[in-house]
Scaffold this active site. Sequence first.
Site, PDB file in Angstrom:
ATOM      1  N   CYS A   1      34.091 -49.354  42.941  1.00 47.26           N
ATOM      2  CA  CYS A   1      34.910 -48.654  43.948  1.00 47.26           C
ATOM      3  C   CYS A   1      34.381 -48.851  45.358  1.00 47.26           C
ATOM      4  CB  CYS A   1      34.978 -47.174  43.603  1.00 47.26           C
ATOM      5  SG  CYS A   1      33.370 -46.378  43.599  1.00 47.26           S
TER       6      CYS A   1
ATOM      7  N   HIS B   1      37.857 -38.411  41.932  1.00 46.30           N
ATOM      8  CA  HIS B   1      38.293 -39.296  43.019  1.00 46.30           C
ATOM      9  C   HIS B   1      39.624 -39.914  42.570  1.00 46.30           C
ATOM     10  CE1 HIS B   1      38.255 -41.633  46.526  1.00 46.30           C
ATOM     11  NE2 HIS B   1      37.190 -42.389  46.343  1.00 46.30           N
TER      12      HIS B   1
ATOM     13  N   ARG C   1      43.715 -49.829  47.607  1.00 50.42           N
ATOM     14  CA  ARG C   1      43.714 -48.409  48.014  1.00 50.42           C
ATOM     15  C   ARG C   1      44.876 -48.147  48.970  1.00 50.42           C
ATOM     16  NH1 ARG C   1      38.972 -45.407  47.914  1.00 50.42           N
ATOM     17  NH2 ARG C   1      40.320 -43.713  48.595  1.00 50.42           N
TER      18      ARG C   1
ATOM     19  N   GLN D   1      41.172 -43.221  44.006  1.00 49.03           N
ATOM     20  CA  GLN D   1      40.424 -44.397  43.577  1.00 49.03           C
ATOM     21  C   GLN D   1      40.851 -44.819  42.164  1.00 49.03           C
ATOM     22  OE1 GLN D   1      37.831 -46.169  45.382  1.00 49.03           O
ATOM     23  NE2 GLN D   1      38.459 -47.586  43.786  1.00 49.03           N
TER      24      GLN D   1
ATOM     25  N   ARG E   1      38.391 -34.718  51.898  1.00 49.32           N
ATOM     26  CA  ARG E   1      37.207 -35.161  51.142  1.00 49.32           C
ATOM     27  C   ARG E   1      36.164 -34.077  51.301  1.00 49.32           C
ATOM     28  NH1 ARG E   1      34.291 -41.016  51.039  1.00 49.32           N
ATOM     29  NH2 ARG E   1      36.081 -41.319  49.679  1.00 49.32           N
TER      30      ARG E   1
ATOM     31  N   ASP F   1      29.685 -47.875  39.401  1.00 48.49           N
ATOM     32  CA  ASP F   1      29.645 -47.164  40.692  1.00 48.49           C
ATOM     33  C   ASP F   1      28.175 -46.841  40.975  1.00 48.49           C
ATOM     34  OD1 ASP F   1      30.261 -45.727  42.993  1.00 48.49           O
ATOM     35  OD2 ASP F   1      30.940 -43.931  41.936  1.00 48.49           O
TER      36      ASP F   1
HETATM   37  N1  NVA Z   1      30.536 -41.741  43.383  1.00 51.98           N
HETATM   38  C1  NVA Z   1      30.533 -42.091  44.784  1.00 51.98           C
HETATM   39  C2  NVA Z   1      31.846 -42.669  45.166  1.00 51.98           C
HETATM   40  C3  NVA Z   1      31.967 -43.096  46.601  1.00 51.98           C
HETATM   41  C4  NVA Z   1      33.326 -43.609  46.923  1.00 51.98           C
HETATM   42  C5  NVA Z   1      30.202 -40.866  45.619  1.00 51.98           C
HETATM   43  O1  NVA Z   1      30.708 -39.782  45.305  1.00 51.98           O
HETATM   44  O2  NVA Z   1      29.433 -40.979  46.571  1.00 51.98           O
HETATM   45  N1   CP Z   2      35.709 -46.005  47.465  1.00 52.92           N
HETATM   46  C1   CP Z   2      35.750 -45.135  48.497  1.00 52.92           C
HETATM   47  O1   CP Z   2      36.336 -44.049  48.420  1.00 52.92           O
HETATM   48  O2   CP Z   2      35.127 -45.584  49.623  1.00 52.92           O
HETATM   49  P1   CP Z   2      34.792 -44.721  50.924  1.00 52.92           P
HETATM   50  O3   CP Z   2      33.744 -43.727  50.553  1.00 52.92           O
HETATM   51  O4   CP Z   2      34.332 -45.735  51.917  1.00 52.92           O
HETATM   52  O5   CP Z   2      36.047 -44.019  51.368  1.00 52.92           O
END
Ligand code: NVA
Ligand code: CP
Length: 303
Positions: free
Chosen positions: A258, A125, A286, A128, A98, A218
Site C-alpha cells: 500500500c 483502511h 487510489r 486502500q 484520517r 505492509d
Molecule cells: N499500516 C500503515 C499504513 C499506511 C498507509 C499505517 O497505518 O501506518
Molecule cells: N497508502 C496510503 O494510504 O498512503 P498515505 O499514508 O501516503 O496516504
Amino acid sequence: MKHLLSVTDTQDIIFDIMDLASKLKKDPWGYKTLKNKTLAMIFEKSSTRTRISFEVAMLQLNGHALNLPKSELQLGRGEPIEDTAKVISRYVDGVMIRANKHSDVINFAENSNKPVINGLTNLEHPCQALTDIFTIFQYKKTYKVHLAYFGDGNNVCNSLLLAASLVGMDMTVISPVGYEPDTGIVDQAKEYALKSGSKIKITNDISKVHGVDVVYTDVWVSMGDETEANQRLQMLREYQVNTSILNLANSRAIVMHCLPAKRGQEITDEVMCSHQSVIWDQAENRLHVQKAILSLLLGKDQG
Ligand code: NVA
Ligand code: CP
C-alpha cells in the site's frame, strides 16, 4: 451507503464501486459528478497518497477539497470531535478523516449530517483495500484468486480481509504469533466468505505462500506503533517479502504494497522493483477508486 467507515459499509455496493472506478479510470476528466461539491479532509497523521489522490479526485469531478491538518484546527487544541463534526458538516458536502482511533471516526460520523469517509485508522483502511481488490481484478480479470498477506496483521490487513471475503477472493494472512489481524474482523470476514465462497485463513506458517496469485505486504511499524519499533522489527524479521518468498508463489504472482514501504524491512528493493510488482499502478488506482466512492456518496453517478 451513508458513510464509508469500514469495508463492511460497502457490502451491498462493492461491485458498483469497482465498475464505476473502471469507467472513471478510462476517462479521468470526463465525469463531472461532484460539480460545486466540497470535501473536507482532516488529517491527524501524515499522508502522501490519500491526501493527494482525494484532492485531485475532487478536482477531476468538478468539486473542491479542503486540506485540514488536525494541528491547524481547533480540534488540535481540544475542541470536541462532536462539536467539530457538527460545524464542519454544515459547510461541506462530505468529510474524509484520517485519525489514530477508529472510535473517533465513528464519533465524528455520528455527529455529522454529511457522509464521512475513513481515510485510515488504527483498525481499518477501507479506501486502500477497495483499491487493492480493484487492482487485482485489473491484472487478473477475476476476483477468484488467492492473496497472501505477509507480516503485521494491521489496519490494511483488516480491511483487505473484509474486501477479499466480500468479493469471493481467497486470503491467507501469514504473520508471527501476536501480530495476527483483529479477531472481530476475522470472524466477520469468515462470515462473508461463507456467502461469497472464498477461503479465509490465518497462519504463522510462511510456507503457506506456496502457489498464491498475489503477495501483499505492509510496513512492520505503522503510524502510532513507533514506541514498539524494536520489538516489531525483531518479531517480524522472518516475514519479509523477498525473492525466496516470491519464488514459492505462482510464477505469475503479482506483488503489492500500500506504501509507504521500508525497503529492507517488510520488502526488498529487488522485489519492489521486479517485473512482478504492480505497486505503482496500485498507488495510482487510489485516485480512480476514490472518485467512484466520492461519486456514490456525495453525488449522483452521471456515468
Ligand atoms: N499500516 C500503515 C499504513 C499506511 C498507509 C499505517 O497505518 O501506518
Ligand atoms: N497508502 C496510503 O494510504 O498512503 P498515505 O499514508 O501516503 O496516504
